[in-house]
Design a protein around this motif. Structure first.
Motif, PDB file in Angstrom:
ATOM      1  N   ASN A 270       0.820  -1.207   0.000  1.00 21.58           N
ATOM      2  CA  ASN A 270       0.000   0.000   0.000  1.00 21.58           C
ATOM      3  C   ASN A 270       0.853   1.256   0.000  1.00 21.58           C
ATOM      4  OD1 ASN A 270      -3.092  -0.448   0.204  1.00 21.58           O
ATOM      5  ND2 ASN A 270      -2.144  -2.123   1.343  1.00 21.58           N
ATOM      6  N   TYR A 271       1.955   1.251   0.727  1.00 26.14           N
ATOM      7  CA  TYR A 271       2.853   2.409   0.705  1.00 26.14           C
ATOM      8  C   TYR A 271       3.489   2.604  -0.663  1.00 26.14           C
ATOM      9  CZ  TYR A 271       3.033   4.820   5.155  1.00 26.14           C
ATOM     10  OH  TYR A 271       2.726   5.623   6.220  1.00 26.14           O
ATOM     11  N   GLN A 272       3.786   1.515  -1.364  1.00 27.52           N
ATOM     12  CA  GLN A 272       4.359   1.643  -2.704  1.00 27.52           C
ATOM     13  C   GLN A 272       3.368   2.299  -3.669  1.00 27.52           C
ATOM     14  OE1 GLN A 272       7.310   1.578  -3.640  1.00 27.52           O
ATOM     15  NE2 GLN A 272       8.443  -0.247  -3.083  1.00 27.52           N
ATOM     16  N   LEU A 273       2.099   1.909  -3.590  1.00 29.49           N
ATOM     17  CA  LEU A 273       1.092   2.538  -4.446  1.00 29.49           C
ATOM     18  C   LEU A 273       0.863   3.986  -4.026  1.00 29.49           C
ATOM     19  CD1 LEU A 273      -0.685   1.159  -6.777  1.00 29.49           C
ATOM     20  CD2 LEU A 273       0.667  -0.384  -5.402  1.00 29.49           C
ATOM     21  N   PHE A 274       0.856   4.239  -2.731  1.00 32.92           N
ATOM     22  CA  PHE A 274       0.717   5.604  -2.213  1.00 32.92           C
ATOM     23  C   PHE A 274       1.860   6.477  -2.732  1.00 32.92           C
ATOM     24  CE2 PHE A 274       1.369   8.485   1.616  1.00 32.92           C
ATOM     25  CZ  PHE A 274       0.330   9.342   1.306  1.00 32.92           C
ATOM     26  N   TYR A 275       3.076   5.952  -2.637  1.00 38.07           N
ATOM     27  CA  TYR A 275       4.253   6.673  -3.124  1.00 38.07           C
ATOM     28  C   TYR A 275       4.108   7.027  -4.601  1.00 38.07           C
ATOM     29  CZ  TYR A 275       8.939   7.342  -5.014  1.00 38.07           C
ATOM     30  OH  TYR A 275      10.018   7.840  -5.704  1.00 38.07           O
ATOM     31  N   GLN A 276       3.721   6.064  -5.403  1.00 39.42           N
ATOM     32  CA  GLN A 276       3.609   6.313  -6.841  1.00 39.42           C
ATOM     33  C   GLN A 276       2.491   7.298  -7.145  1.00 39.42           C
ATOM     34  OE1 GLN A 276       6.103   5.139  -8.693  1.00 39.42           O
ATOM     35  NE2 GLN A 276       5.314   6.537 -10.243  1.00 39.42           N
ATOM     36  N   ASN A 277       1.396   7.212  -6.403  1.00 44.25           N
ATOM     37  CA  ASN A 277       0.321   8.187  -6.574  1.00 44.25           C
ATOM     38  C   ASN A 277       0.825   9.594  -6.264  1.00 44.25           C
ATOM     39  OD1 ASN A 277      -1.593   6.297  -7.353  1.00 44.25           O
ATOM     40  ND2 ASN A 277      -2.499   6.125  -5.325  1.00 44.25           N
ATOM     41  N   LEU A 278       1.595   9.728  -5.201  1.00 43.12           N
ATOM     42  CA  LEU A 278       2.140  11.035  -4.841  1.00 43.12           C
ATOM     43  C   LEU A 278       3.070  11.571  -5.923  1.00 43.12           C
ATOM     44  CD1 LEU A 278       2.833  10.332  -1.070  1.00 43.12           C
ATOM     45  CD2 LEU A 278       1.258  12.075  -1.958  1.00 43.12           C
TER      46      LEU A 278
ATOM     47  N   ASP B 132       8.853  11.237   2.239  1.00 42.56           N
ATOM     48  CA  ASP B 132       8.577  10.540   3.492  1.00 42.56           C
ATOM     49  C   ASP B 132       8.097   9.107   3.221  1.00 42.56           C
ATOM     50  OD1 ASP B 132       8.118  10.585   6.490  1.00 42.56           O
ATOM     51  OD2 ASP B 132       6.094  10.104   5.763  1.00 42.56           O
ATOM     52  N   ALA B 133       7.232   8.948   2.235  1.00 48.95           N
ATOM     53  CA  ALA B 133       6.694   7.615   1.928  1.00 48.95           C
ATOM     54  C   ALA B 133       7.788   6.650   1.503  1.00 48.95           C
ATOM     55  CB  ALA B 133       5.623   7.720   0.837  1.00 48.95           C
ATOM     56  N   ILE B 134       8.751   7.114   0.716  1.00 48.58           N
ATOM     57  CA  ILE B 134       9.801   6.201   0.256  1.00 48.58           C
ATOM     58  C   ILE B 134      10.710   5.771   1.406  1.00 48.58           C
ATOM     59  CG2 ILE B 134      11.598   7.821  -0.531  1.00 48.58           C
ATOM     60  CD1 ILE B 134      10.362   4.670  -2.371  1.00 48.58           C
ATOM     61  N   LEU B 135      10.888   6.642   2.394  1.00 51.84           N
ATOM     62  CA  LEU B 135      11.633   6.243   3.597  1.00 51.84           C
ATOM     63  C   LEU B 135      10.872   5.165   4.362  1.00 51.84           C
ATOM     64  CD1 LEU B 135      12.864   9.726   4.897  1.00 51.84           C
ATOM     65  CD2 LEU B 135      14.234   7.947   3.781  1.00 51.84           C
ATOM     66  N   LYS B 136       9.573   5.322   4.439  1.00 47.46           N
ATOM     67  CA  LYS B 136       8.752   4.326   5.138  1.00 47.46           C
ATOM     68  C   LYS B 136       8.770   2.992   4.398  1.00 47.46           C
ATOM     69  CE  LYS B 136       5.681   7.258   7.841  1.00 47.46           C
ATOM     70  NZ  LYS B 136       6.333   8.535   7.798  1.00 47.46           N
ATOM     71  N   VAL B 137       8.753   3.028   3.078  1.00 51.61           N
ATOM     72  CA  VAL B 137       8.843   1.793   2.294  1.00 51.61           C
ATOM     73  C   VAL B 137      10.092   1.012   2.713  1.00 51.61           C
ATOM     74  CG1 VAL B 137       9.362   0.923  -0.035  1.00 51.61           C
ATOM     75  CG2 VAL B 137       7.484   2.541   0.312  1.00 51.61           C
ATOM     76  N   ASP B 138      11.207   1.701   2.803  1.00 53.99           N
ATOM     77  CA  ASP B 138      12.463   1.047   3.178  1.00 53.99           C
ATOM     78  C   ASP B 138      12.414   0.538   4.619  1.00 53.99           C
ATOM     79  OD1 ASP B 138      15.144   0.305   2.277  1.00 53.99           O
ATOM     80  OD2 ASP B 138      15.830   1.727   3.807  1.00 53.99           O
ATOM     81  N   GLU B 139      11.870   1.335   5.528  1.00 55.41           N
ATOM     82  CA  GLU B 139      11.788   0.916   6.936  1.00 55.41           C
ATOM     83  C   GLU B 139      10.890  -0.310   7.098  1.00 55.41           C
ATOM     84  OE1 GLU B 139      12.403   5.266   9.099  1.00 55.41           O
ATOM     85  OE2 GLU B 139      10.368   4.551   8.729  1.00 55.41           O
TER      86      GLU B 139
ATOM     87  N   ASP C  60       4.986   5.572  15.743  1.00 62.34           N
ATOM     88  CA  ASP C  60       5.530   6.775  15.101  1.00 62.34           C
ATOM     89  C   ASP C  60       4.765   7.116  13.829  1.00 62.34           C
ATOM     90  OD1 ASP C  60       7.452   6.942  17.095  1.00 62.34           O
ATOM     91  OD2 ASP C  60       9.086   6.178  15.840  1.00 62.34           O
ATOM     92  N   TYR C  61       4.465   6.111  13.016  1.00 61.03           N
ATOM     93  CA  TYR C  61       3.739   6.342  11.771  1.00 61.03           C
ATOM     94  C   TYR C  61       2.339   6.896  12.053  1.00 61.03           C
ATOM     95  CZ  TYR C  61       7.161   3.564   9.063  1.00 61.03           C
ATOM     96  OH  TYR C  61       8.291   3.079   8.462  1.00 61.03           O
TER      97      TYR C  61
END
Length: 155
Positions: free
Chosen positions: A25-33, A58-65, A138-139
């Motif tokens: 979901n974060y990957q799709l969110f990132y791409q949408n952004l 911020d989203a791409i950092l979360k993807v990695d985390e 944190d998220y």
């Protein structure tokens, strides 16, 4: 039996499944952004162009985390867009140039993410997985504040 970081392996596997769902979901969110950042037009261009960039960074950092947390729990993170599209509840957005529509999409996507984060937080707490609890906590607090700000923008 416990894994390397001392968490019951069966509980860790359940967390891995939920974290992979969040990752997709974060990957799709990132791409949408990214798409919103690139395609925004109109009088809100300058402020939203910058805001969408801030959010995708911020989203791409979360993807990695999230992927690293999955690995820490001895799982394998999803890593193909085929898997992301099959797994994610967040849908691809295409060709959105209207700023208000873009912010509404971001709010909707954040609402999906925060529900998933709360579910993972609860499961992680029951598994005595402080690392995942801390990450999700944190998220959630960051997402709550961002949702408040975005909703204020829309009023």
């Amino acid at each position: 039996m416990k894994n390397l970081v001392g968490i019951d392996q069966q509980k860790a596997q359940k967390l891995v499944v939920k974290l992979n769902d969040l990752l997709a979901n974060y990957q799709l969110f990132y791409q949408n952004l990214r798409g919103l950042h690139w395609n925004i037009k109109g009088k809100e261009f300058f402020e939203l162009h910058i805001k969408f960039e801030e959010l995708y960074n911020d989203a791409i950092l979360k993807v990695d985390e999230i992927a690293e947390r999955i690995l820490t729990l001895e799982g394998e993170p999803l890593h193909t867009f085929t898997d992301y599209l099959k797994t994610a509840q967040i849908k691809e957005e295409c060709g959105v140039a209207n700023g208000i529509k873009g912010v509404k999409i971001v709010v909707k996507n954040f609402s999906t993410l925060i529900k998933k984060e709360r579910s993972i937080l609860s499961l992680a707490a029951s598994a005595d997985d402080e690392g995942t609890v801390s990450l999700m906590s944190d998220y959630i607090s960051q997402t709550e504040k961002t949702l408040w700000m975005l909703n204020s923008y829309l009023k």
